[in-house]
Design a protein around this motif. Structure first.
Motif, PDB file in Angstrom:
ATOM      1  N   ALA A 177       6.695  48.069  10.605  1.00 48.75           N
ATOM      2  CA  ALA A 177       8.099  48.137  11.013  1.00 48.75           C
ATOM      3  C   ALA A 177       8.526  46.888  11.787  1.00 48.75           C
ATOM      4  N   LEU A 178       7.580  46.273  12.472  1.00 46.10           N
ATOM      5  CA  LEU A 178       7.860  45.030  13.200  1.00 46.10           C
ATOM      6  C   LEU A 178       7.797  43.801  12.295  1.00 46.10           C
ATOM      7  N   GLY A 179       7.490  44.011  11.035  1.00 41.21           N
ATOM      8  CA  GLY A 179       7.443  42.905  10.078  1.00 41.21           C
ATOM      9  C   GLY A 179       6.081  42.281   9.921  1.00 41.21           C
ATOM     10  N   GLY A 180       5.037  42.983  10.384  1.00 37.49           N
ATOM     11  CA  GLY A 180       3.688  42.431  10.285  1.00 37.49           C
ATOM     12  C   GLY A 180       3.556  41.175  11.122  1.00 37.49           C
ATOM     13  N   THR A 181       2.548  40.390  10.833  1.00 45.14           N
ATOM     14  CA  THR A 181       2.327  39.162  11.602  1.00 45.14           C
ATOM     15  C   THR A 181       3.494  38.186  11.484  1.00 45.14           C
TER      16      THR A 181
END
Length: 125
Positions: free
Chosen positions: A31-35
């Motif tokens: 949800a945070l966009g991955g790395t």
């Protein structure tokens, strides 16, 4: 590194403890966009943090590029990603800093602003 992220020490410790007792769930990480998403978030957050007149003093002797990298790794780990955090513990990092509740709240406000600017939904925040 002398000064890592101030506000998230308690939350990070709780999340880390929870992560050790349950199988990893990478829903928050995704949800945070991955790395890539975390990297973009920290590229916005860290300079804002250092420039904030309320708490920027905590970061005056900090190499911001290293702080940014450490935060990407740490957020990755506690949100369920497969990264490895090799930095100092939050307890050791902040032991001598005399952080007040107002300092913590200011950091959270800066983080929320950065998350808003990155389009991270409030439910994810």
């Amino acid at each position: 590194m002398k000064h890592l992220l101030i506000a998230l020490s308690c939350a990070m410790a709780a999340l880390s403890a929870a992560a050790q007792s349950t199988p990893p769930d990478d829903a928050l990480y995704r949800a945070l966009g991955g790395t890539p998403g975390l990297t973009k978030l920290m590229a916005d957050f860290v300079p804002r943090l250092a420039a904030d007149p309320r708490i920027g003093e905590f970061f005056k002797e900090t190499k911001l590029s290293e702080l940014q990298k450490q935060l990407v790794d740490q957020f990755c780990v506690v949100s369920g990603g497969s990264c490895v955090y090799e930095g100092e513990t939050m307890k050791n990092s902040h032991a001598e800093m005399k952080i007040r509740k107002a300092d913590f709240n200011a950091l959270v406000e800066v983080l929320q602003e950065s998350m808003d600017r990155q389009g991270i939904p409030f439910s994810v925040q």
